[in-house]
Every structure is written in structure tokens, then in C-alpha cells.
Enzyme design. Structure first.
Site, PDB file in Angstrom:
ATOM      1  N   LYS A 112       0.818  -1.217   0.000  1.00  0.00           N
ATOM      2  CA  LYS A 112       0.000   0.000   0.000  1.00  0.00           C
ATOM      3  C   LYS A 112       0.855   1.272   0.000  1.00  0.00           C
ATOM      4  CE  LYS A 112      -4.042  -2.304   1.727  1.00  0.00           C
ATOM      5  NZ  LYS A 112      -3.614  -3.703   1.939  1.00  0.00           N
TER       6      LYS A 112
HETATM    7  C1  LIG Z   1      -4.313  -4.735   1.452  1.00  0.00           C
HETATM    8  C2  LIG Z   1      -3.583  -6.004   1.319  1.00  0.00           C
HETATM    9  C3  LIG Z   1      -4.038  -7.014   0.482  1.00  0.00           C
HETATM   10  C4  LIG Z   1      -5.327  -6.905  -0.296  1.00  0.00           C
HETATM   11  O1  LIG Z   1      -5.256  -5.932  -1.302  1.00  0.00           O
HETATM   12  P1  LIG Z   1      -6.602  -5.419  -2.015  1.00  0.00           P
HETATM   13  O2  LIG Z   1      -6.174  -4.302  -2.876  1.00  0.00           O
HETATM   14  O3  LIG Z   1      -7.500  -4.974  -0.903  1.00  0.00           O
HETATM   15  O4  LIG Z   1      -7.182  -6.572  -2.749  1.00  0.00           O
HETATM   16  C5  LIG Z   1      -3.260  -8.150   0.345  1.00  0.00           C
HETATM   17  N1  LIG Z   1      -2.117  -8.303   1.041  1.00  0.00           N
HETATM   18  C6  LIG Z   1      -1.658  -7.355   1.884  1.00  0.00           C
HETATM   19  C7  LIG Z   1      -0.401  -7.599   2.638  1.00  0.00           C
HETATM   20  C8  LIG Z   1      -2.371  -6.169   2.048  1.00  0.00           C
HETATM   21  O5  LIG Z   1      -1.899  -5.226   2.869  1.00  0.00           O
END
Ligand SMILES: *Cc1c(COP(=O)(O)O)cnc(C)c1O
Length: 467
Positions: A112
């Protein structure tokens, strides 16, 4: 570039408005009115380009008219200067025809950061130009929260309120949020699940008077700018593995459908993307949907990969909009049905269309531990539980995919030390910049699952701070 709502009635907006508002006023999500393209010759010219150069090329048509556009070089340099790897999102080979795309070299060790570090820069620039401020309200199942807080902490024009489900995030995830003492940051532990937190945020956004009063803004994955920033690393990986002359498949550990939808965006731009494979844990609403054509809400079960413990994948609505030939009224009806009855069904033609683009698999906790052990044994690499779900699904689908396959490594193993230790017997060390995380003091508010109480808290905080 104009953006339209997936529910068809909110006004079309330009990039800066979409950036600042997140959710559309009709409850829908913003998507570009049309997809710009990257030609084969342009893709060829971008082979081997620096991540920031590639990002600039991918982002530019989407930022048409934005006050960030003239300074995009600087914003990208600052955003990705905080990463611990020169390639920003390096590829690591795992097996013949199988690669990991390491998305966890940012400040909070999860993918993210790639989007949110840029979002923080975009917010600062656009708000500064307008002399405005915003109140960011977000829900997190773990990683969004710390990445968002890290992106906007100490910014004068932003207050951030981050909701997390009490006791359902890992200790590292919680501490990465609650140990930030910046005056513009408030963490709120909600008695409920991640979906409850997400519903609270939606309730605030749907109260248009409150939304305007506080100039509410979202940075969770419903924010279009995040999706856009994520499309860049699909292009980077595709180019490194031979695009435009070779198609690459991607396997994506999925919760809210934001990351995998960014792969769909890259494909719309012209990157030769093979199948996009959704990898789910036991909370497998998406895997069941792709198998059956029916989206059916279930309960949320805690798992070893908490950032995927989701039953309502908000960003799916963006794909649905295209599957429904961009008929906003039809999407609005389906989403209303889904809210009212907990299910909706795609007709067979559209279901087939979805299956031509996507595939899906699932893995339970026992399989996750086994996969972490196996990768360690076979390659020496330690992977986190989310990534492990992706790798196992990639192995299961390898014969069917039959092409170079990239698994998105969404978190650093040190973010989930308990699961890693359970699987491998070794506890991963935090990188030096986070080494004292367990010694830092924490600060957070506690709240019942109640929208009115949340509004009171936000009003009081923002008023108090700006008095
Ligand atoms: C947020 C997250 C996900 C999921 O991603 P999305 O965009 O919500 O599908 C998967 N793995 C990790 C480590 C995350 O932080």
C-alpha cells in the site's frame, strides 16, 4: 481527463476532485470516462526505464488538468525516495516461469505504500494550490492504516481518522498506526469486523451534510489515484519480463479487489496481461463468485492473512461497471440488491466475460503455513502469509496459465512475525528503521460500531484542533 461514477448519477469530475473526494456522491466509485492507451512502440521505448520515468508516462494522461501535473517529476522523486530499493518494486525469481514482485520496500513494509506515498504528495500539492484542507476517514484491516498515516502525518492541510477492527490486526500492524504521535492523526479501535469499519466510513460519506462540513476524503482503495499508482508496477513487471512481445499472468493476494483491479487497468492501457488470478484465503467470496457467477456475502473469519479477511470487495464494482457495458443504473440496482439480500448474480454472458479476464483460487491457513515452509526450503526466501496464498495459487494454476507468472508479494515477512515463526521456526527481524517499534508508546480511541458516535468524535477533534 474526466471521471464518471459507476452508479451513473454523480457528476463527472476531473482528477483533482476525484483525488480529494474518493467515493462518488451517488455511492459509486470513480473510473476514467475512457481508457487512454500505450502503444507497442511506446512500451518498447519504456523497457528498462527508471520506475519514476515509467510512472510519469503511465500517470500523465490520467492527470490531465491536474495542478499536480507540472510538478509530477518532483512528486514521484519524493514519493519513491522513501523506498528501500532502487528499483522500487524489484522482481525476484522463485522457480522456472515464476516470479515474485516485491511491493514491500516502502516505509510501512506493505504494497500500500507504493500508492499511498504518492497519494500523500498529490494531496499536499493539490490542497496547497487551492488553500483547502480535508479530513481523511479510512477503514483498515491492517496495512492501509499505517501506510495512509505514514503518507499524511504532520501535513498541515490534512486530519486523518483511521478505524481498525479491535484485536483483528497483527501487533506490528497496530503499532505502526498507534505509535504515530502526530497531532493530525487519530486511531480508532472499533468493536467489530473490518467490514463494520468499512460500513461506518461509508455511512459518514453517505451523510452528505457531514461530508461537506468536514470536507471528507478517502484514501482506502476506493480512491482512484491509488488504483492508478498501482497500475504502474504491473507495467514495470510486464516490461521487465518482455512486454510488449510477451504476455505475463499475475497472481494477486486479494481482499478489496483494488490491487488486482489495477492489473485490469494496466491491461486496458495496452500492457499484454494474461490471466489476472485472484488469490483468497478462507474468506473466499471472490473465488466462489468466479466459480459460480453469484456474489454471496458470508461472515468474515479471521485468518493468518488478515489484510484479506474481507467479504465485500468494494473495488469489484469498478469491474462490474465495465462488465455491465458501463450501465450505471444497472450497477446501482445490483449493488442495492447486494446490500438488501446479500447476493447478486451475473448473467452467463457477462460471467463468461469475467472468466476470460480473471481466474481465482483459495488457500486455507494450513496450506498457507505449508507454502511458507516450502518456499523457504526450496529457495531460502522467507515470505509473508499473504504472499504465500498467492504463491500456492500460482503453483496450482501454473499448467493452466502456461506463461510467465508474477505473484505480487504484498507484505514484508516481518509484518507477520507470528505466522512466519509458526511456519518456519524463525522469527523475521524488523528492518532497522522499525527496530524499536515494540518499545514505542501507543495512542488510540475506542468506539462502539456506531456512526453517530464516530461523527461526534471527529467533529470534536477537528474543531478542537483548529480552534
Ligand atoms: C491490502 C492487502 C491485500 C489486499 O489488497 P486489495 O487491494 O485490498 O485486494 C493483500 N495483502 C496485503 C499484505 C495487504 O496489505
Amino acid at each position: 481527463m474526466q471521471y464518471v461514477s459507476t452508479r451513473g448519477t454523480a457528476p463527472a469530475l476531473a482528477f483533482d476532485e476525484v483525488l480529494l473526494s474518493g467515493l462518488a456522491r451517488d455511492g459509486g466509485l470513480y473510473v476514467p470516462a475512457a481508457w487512454p492507451g500505450l502503444s507497442r512502440s511506446e512500451l518498447r521505448r519504456l523497457q528498462g526505464a527508471d520506475y519514476r520515468v515509467l510512472a510519469k508516462r503511465v500517470l500523465t494522461p490520467f492527470l490531465g488538468g491536474s495542478s499536480a501535473l507540472p510538478v509530477l517529476d518532483e512528486l514521484l522523486a519524493t514519493a519513491y525516495g522513501s523506498f528501500g530499493h532502487g528499483a522500487v518494486t524489484p522482481l525476484v525469481q522463485l522457480a522456472p516461469n515464476l516470479w515474485l514482485l516485491e511491493l514491500f520496500h516502502g516505509p510501512t513494509l506493505a504494497f500500500k505504500d507504493v500508492a499511498l506515498q504518492l497519494l500523500g504528495q498529490l494531496f499536499e500539492r493539490v490542497l496547497g494550490q487551492r488553500g483547502e484542507r480535508v479530513t481523511i476517514v479510512g477503514a483498515t484491516s491492517g496495512d492501509t492504516g499505517s501506510a495512509a498515516i505514514e503518507a499524511v502525518r504532520d501535513r498541515a492541510a490534512v486530519d486523518i481518522f483511521m478505524l481498525h477492527p479491535r484485536g483483528r490486526t497483527s501487533e506490528v500492524q497496530r503499532r505502526q498506526m498507534t505509535t504515530v504521535m502526530s497531532p493530525n492523526v487519530t486511531n480508532i479501535a472499533v468493536e467489530g469486523s473490518f467490514d463494520d469499519c468499512q460500513d461506518l466510513v461509508k455511512a459518514l460519506f453517505n451523510d452528505l451534510a457531514f461530508r461537506d462540513e468536514l470536507r471528507l476524503s478517502a484514501v482506502n482503495s476506493i480512491n482512484w489515484a491509488r488504483i492508478l499508482a498501482q497500475a504502474v508496477y504491473y507495467c514495470a513487471a510486464g516490461l521487465a519480463l518482455g512486454a510488449p512481445d510477451r504476455e505475463v499472468a499475475f497472481v494477486v493476494p486479494t481482499g478489496n479487489f483494488g490491487n488486482v483491479y489495477a492489473g485490469y487497468v494496466a491491461k486496458q492501457l495496452g500492457l499484454p496481461v494474461g490471466r489476472l488470478v485472484v488469490a483468497s484465503n478462507r474468506n473466499d467470496i471472490l473465488a466462489r463468485f468466479f466459480a459460480s457467477g453469484t456474489m454471496r456475502m458470508g461472515g468474515v473469519e479471521p485468518s493468518l492473512s488478515p489484510s484479506m479477511d474481507i467479504q465485500v470487495s468494494s473495488n469489484f464494482e469498478r469491474l462490474l461497471f465495465d462488465l455491465m457495458d458501463r450501465d450505471g443504473a444497472a450497477v446501482a440496482r445490483m449493488m442495492q440488491d447486494f446490500r438488501a439480500t446479500g447476493r447478486f448474480t451475473l448473467d452467463p454472458v457477462r460471467h463468461a466475460r469475467a472468466l476470460a479476464l480473471f481466474d481465482a483460487g483459495r488457500l486455507d491457513d494450513a496450506g498457507t503455513l505449508e507454502e511458507m515452509r516450502r518456499v523457504k526450503r526450496e529457495t531460502g526466501l522467507t515470505i509473508d502469509p499473504h504472499t504465500a496464498v498467492g504463491v500456492a495459487v500460482a503453483r496450482e494454476k501454473a499448467a493452466r496459465l502456461g506463461q510467465p507468472t508474477v505473484v505480487l508479494a504484498t507484505a514484508h515477512p516481518a509484518k507477520f512475525p507470528d505466522a512466519v515463526q509458526q511456519a518456519t521456526g524463525e522469527r523475521p527481524a524488523l528492518p532497522p528503521r522499525l527496530a524499536d517499534l515494540y518499545q514505542r508508546p501507543e495512542r488510540m480511541e475506542s468506539l462502539a460500531n456506531e456512526a453517530e458516535a464516530l461523527k461526534r468524535l471527529i467533529r470534536a477533534r477537528v474543531a478542537g484542533k483548529n480552534a
